[in-house]
Scaffold this active site. Structure first.
Site: not given
Length: 117
Positions: A12-14
């Site tokens: 989920g980390c950009s």
């Protein structure tokens, strides 16, 4: 240096997604480890930090709400204590970390991965 690239990331980390996109577009082979599904051990995190060549506090996400809640900025903790806290709370680990052989790089910004491409 080994040719195999390994990325420790949170889906989920950009920054992780951007680094993965750079790796995919490079055509280089790599393995991705979601360290939420395959948790890091104290020993493995210590090894990654050693490969990064950074102080332990530089791998701590000090802006995370949990870091504030735990008062990590104000507390005098040893490196071993910080590493243990980060392993128990993976949101506190800076990400993504990309490893190739005996070297690692923190991909903040994601373009740092180009060192291995």
């Amino acid at each position: 240096m080994s040719d195999k690239i390994l990325i420790y990331q949170k889906p989920g980390c950009s920054k992780c997604r951007a680094t993965l996109a750079l790796l995919r577009s490079s055509g280089k082979e790599f393995d991705a480890v979601n360290y939420y599904e395959a948790p890091l051990t104290v020993e493995r995190l210590r090894e990654l930090i050693d490969k990064l060549g950074l102080p332990v506090r530089d791998v701590l996400r000090s802006d995370e709400p949990l870091a504030h809640h735990l008062g990590l900025a104000e507390r005098q903790l040893s490196d071993d204590e910080l590493i243990r806290i980060m392993v128990e709370n993976p949101d506190l680990i800076q990400r993504p970390i990309v490893v190739r052989g005996d070297e690692a790089v923190l991909c903040r910004p994601p373009e740092n991965v180009k060192k291995f491409l």
